[in-house]
Design an enzyme around this catalytic site. Structure first.
Site, mmCIF file in Angstrom:
data_model
loop_
_atom_site.group_PDB
_atom_site.id
_atom_site.type_symbol
_atom_site.label_atom_id
_atom_site.label_comp_id
_atom_site.label_asym_id
_atom_site.label_seq_id
_atom_site.Cartn_x
_atom_site.Cartn_y
_atom_site.Cartn_z
ATOM 1 N N ASP A 263 0.844 -1.191 0.000
ATOM 2 C CA ASP A 263 0.000 0.000 0.000
ATOM 3 C C ASP A 263 0.881 1.244 0.000
ATOM 4 O O ASP A 263 1.966 1.251 -0.597
ATOM 5 C CB ASP A 263 -0.906 -0.054 1.237
ATOM 6 C CG ASP A 263 -2.271 0.560 1.003
ATOM 7 O OD1 ASP A 263 -2.339 1.805 0.873
ATOM 8 O OD2 ASP A 263 -3.269 -0.180 0.943
ATOM 9 N N PRO B 36 1.144 4.455 17.924
ATOM 10 C CA PRO B 36 1.123 3.702 19.187
ATOM 11 C C PRO B 36 0.218 2.475 19.167
ATOM 12 O O PRO B 36 0.470 1.518 19.907
ATOM 13 C CB PRO B 36 0.634 4.738 20.217
ATOM 14 C CG PRO B 36 -0.044 5.797 19.405
ATOM 15 C CD PRO B 36 0.682 5.847 18.105
ATOM 16 N N ASP B 37 -0.824 2.482 18.344
ATOM 17 C CA ASP B 37 -1.738 1.336 18.310
ATOM 18 C C ASP B 37 -1.215 0.215 17.421
ATOM 19 O O ASP B 37 -1.833 -0.847 17.332
ATOM 20 C CB ASP B 37 -3.131 1.771 17.837
ATOM 21 C CG ASP B 37 -4.244 1.084 18.608
ATOM 22 O OD1 ASP B 37 -3.938 0.191 19.439
ATOM 23 O OD2 ASP B 37 -5.423 1.412 18.385
ATOM 24 N N ASP C 50 10.380 -0.334 1.192
ATOM 25 C CA ASP C 50 9.819 0.772 0.417
ATOM 26 C C ASP C 50 10.250 0.596 -1.033
ATOM 27 O O ASP C 50 11.412 0.822 -1.379
ATOM 28 C CB ASP C 50 10.330 2.110 0.979
ATOM 29 C CG ASP C 50 9.643 3.306 0.358
ATOM 30 O OD1 ASP C 50 9.192 3.196 -0.803
ATOM 31 O OD2 ASP C 50 9.575 4.359 1.016
ATOM 32 N N ASP D 153 14.192 1.901 -0.227
ATOM 33 C CA ASP D 153 14.893 1.735 1.042
ATOM 34 C C ASP D 153 14.109 0.793 1.946
ATOM 35 O O ASP D 153 13.156 0.142 1.520
ATOM 36 C CB ASP D 153 15.132 3.097 1.707
ATOM 37 C CG ASP D 153 13.845 3.872 1.964
ATOM 38 O OD1 ASP D 153 12.821 3.228 2.284
ATOM 39 O OD2 ASP D 153 13.851 5.118 1.852
ATOM 40 N N HIS E 66 -3.486 5.837 3.834
ATOM 41 C CA HIS E 66 -4.303 4.710 3.393
ATOM 42 C C HIS E 66 -3.779 3.375 3.940
ATOM 43 O O HIS E 66 -4.533 2.563 4.490
ATOM 44 C CB HIS E 66 -4.332 4.693 1.865
ATOM 45 C CG HIS E 66 -5.294 3.722 1.266
ATOM 46 N ND1 HIS E 66 -4.945 2.434 0.957
ATOM 47 C CD2 HIS E 66 -6.593 3.863 0.895
ATOM 48 C CE1 HIS E 66 -5.985 1.807 0.412
ATOM 49 N NE2 HIS E 66 -7.001 2.651 0.373
ATOM 50 N N ASN F 76 -4.979 -2.990 24.634
ATOM 51 C CA ASN F 76 -3.806 -2.220 25.070
ATOM 52 C C ASN F 76 -4.178 -0.884 25.700
ATOM 53 O O ASN F 76 -3.305 -0.074 25.998
ATOM 54 C CB ASN F 76 -2.851 -2.002 23.894
ATOM 55 C CG ASN F 76 -3.476 -1.205 22.756
ATOM 56 O OD1 ASN F 76 -4.653 -0.864 22.798
ATOM 57 N ND2 ASN F 76 -2.679 -0.925 21.724
ATOM 58 N N ILE G 254 -8.328 1.420 18.922
ATOM 59 C CA ILE G 254 -9.206 0.388 18.396
ATOM 60 C C ILE G 254 -8.616 -0.999 18.658
ATOM 61 O O ILE G 254 -7.533 -1.133 19.222
ATOM 62 C CB ILE G 254 -9.418 0.571 16.882
ATOM 63 C CG1 ILE G 254 -8.087 0.414 16.133
ATOM 64 C CG2 ILE G 254 -10.060 1.928 16.585
ATOM 65 C CD1 ILE G 254 -8.232 0.315 14.634
ATOM 66 N N ASN H 255 -13.930 0.505 -6.531
ATOM 67 C CA ASN H 255 -14.914 1.462 -6.013
ATOM 68 C C ASN H 255 -15.632 2.255 -7.104
ATOM 69 O O ASN H 255 -15.918 3.431 -6.929
ATOM 70 C CB ASN H 255 -14.216 2.457 -5.072
ATOM 71 C CG ASN H 255 -13.579 1.793 -3.880
ATOM 72 O OD1 ASN H 255 -14.065 0.776 -3.393
ATOM 73 N ND2 ASN H 255 -12.492 2.364 -3.395
ATOM 74 N N SER I 5 -11.266 -1.031 -0.193
ATOM 75 C CA SER I 5 -9.960 -1.064 0.469
ATOM 76 C C SER I 5 -10.095 -1.367 1.955
ATOM 77 O O SER I 5 -9.193 -1.941 2.564
ATOM 78 C CB SER I 5 -9.254 0.282 0.310
ATOM 79 O OG SER I 5 -8.777 0.465 -0.995
#
Length: 409
Positions: A61, A69-70, A80, A85, A94, A108, A112, A191, A251
């Site tokens: 993607d 953090p999640d 990449d 890299d 996205h 945690n 979510i 879509n 997606s």
């Protein structure tokens, strides 16, 4: 150059810092807003203890927010392919959204919950900051991910080139065939509200349409492949760089299926069986646009736990006196990868993923041996009827008539 792009749904940022701080330990404060986990059966499956520990889902993607953090602890090294890299950070948002649906931290105390607790995300950046990329690059990335430990590959991408829709057998299709035995590929249907096959028959990918909270087809979702499945894809709340957002699109539907695949792989299933079971346990609807129907992760795990992956009890009638053992032949639980009914189909590279939901494994009904003359024993007749029932169930996913494409107002 084939132009591919990320799905382009609307998004509304959610202010998270104020929400996160007040959450009790072990809870996810935004979890009540994730209706997709319920309607896909992922919530029921994970609440019953299903996990995807050690299963690696490659998200091809725009990259992933490597510092979200999640997603802490859920990321493994990626690549990449845009900048060449090893830091596939997300400059678009996205890819981070897709990753959160699959593997955001569960319990945690922030944000979510992911659909596949314990799963790892391999971020593979193949789309630039504008969400566009090249089919040859994505094909290379598919092979790279499969060769570097990915168990599932999620393709939430969209083909923008009319010529590629006609070509049907481009570099991405070839790459998916190459990795079919090693990974489960999940791909978004697109879509544009069109009847569109993403890959030609025999390309082993699970194509995913989007439904809303009511279970009806999303107004934007492409359709047309009878072997595809459907998953929640409207107003899906997930991670984005710096917070959380709601997005809509196929997606967003695809990663629900990727999460289900990860849970099944976590139970030891092979890729072909995963593709088959996901389709076989989807809930059929009266709307042919939804292919095999809405996924049910809890049902899929239940089938996987049964002695026969088809979900049917073993059928081995006892032999009658003077006859050979009256049994039914075996079904092919994995489906046939190269059978035109097994692979997804369609027309060209991406957001479209090619749906493959499963081959129709044929049941080989072997009649009971010859008892007296031409008569069949009652046990033999029962065996034949059972075998016929299995056969009909295993081959029920026949092509359905297309609906007339609906257009946006």
């Amino acid at each position: 150059m084939t132009s591919l792009r990320a799905g382009v749904p609307s998004a509304v940022l959610v202010a998270v810092l104020s929400l996160v701080g007040a959450a009790p330990a072990g809870t996810d404060p935004l979890r009540p807003q994730q209706y997709g986990l319920e309607s896909s059966g992922l919530a029921a499956a994970t609440e019953a203890g299903a996990r995807a520990d050690g299963v690696v889902v490659a998200v091809l993607d725009t990259g992933v927010d490597l510092d979200h953090p999640d997603l802490a602890g859920a990321l493994v090294p990626g690549r990449d392919f845009v900048d060449g890299d090893t830091r596939p950070d997300d400059e678009n948002g996205h890819g981070t959204h897709v990753a959160g649906v699959i593997a955001a931290g569960t319990g945690n105390g922030i944000g979510i919950a992911g659909g596949a607790p314990g799963a790892k995300i391999m971020p593979v950046r193949v789309l630039d900051a504008d969400g566009t990329g090249d089919a040859d690059v994505i094909a290379d990335a598919v092979r790279w991910a499969a060769g570097h430990g990915a168990d599932v590959i999620n393709l939430s991408l969209d083909d923008t080139g009319p010529a590629d829709r006609l070509r049907k057998d481009g570099p991405l299709s070839r790459a998916l065939r190459d990795v079919a035995g090693r990974v489960v590929v999940v791909a978004a249907a697109g879509n544009e509200d069109q009847a569109e096959r993403v890959y030609r028959a025999g390309v082993p990918a699970l194509v995913v349409q989007a439904v809303g909270p009511d279970g009806h087809p999303a107004e934007f979702s492409d359709f047309g492949d009878p072997r595809s499945v459907a998953a929640p894809g409207v107003d899906i709340l997930s991670t984005v760089p710096g917070g959380y957002a709601r997005k809509s699109g196929t997606s967003m539907a695809a990663p629900h299926v990727a999460a289900e695949a990860a849970l099944l792989l976590g139970r030891g299933a092979d890729p072909a069986t995963v593709r088959e079971v996901i389709a076989d346990t989807a809930h059929p609807t009266d709307d042919p646009r939804l292919g095999a129907g809405l996924i049910d992760a809890q049902a899929a795990l239940a089938v996987l736990a049964s002695p026969d992956p088809s979900g049917d009890p073993p059928t081995t009638p006892a032999p009658t006196a003077g006859s050979d053992a009256a049994g039914t032949g075996g079904t092919d639980p994995a489906g046939s990868e190269g059978d035109p009914t097994a692979g997804s189909d369609a027309a060209g590279p991406v957001d479209s993923g090619g749906a493959d939901t499963v081959g129709t494994g044929g049941a080989d009904a072997v009649g009971s041996g010859g008892a007296a003359l031409l008569g069949l024993s009652l046990v033999g007749v029962a065996g034949l009827l059972t075998a016929l029932t299995v056969f009909l169930r295993r081959t029920r996913r026949q092509p359905q008539p297309r609906s007339r494409p609906r257009r946006h107002p």
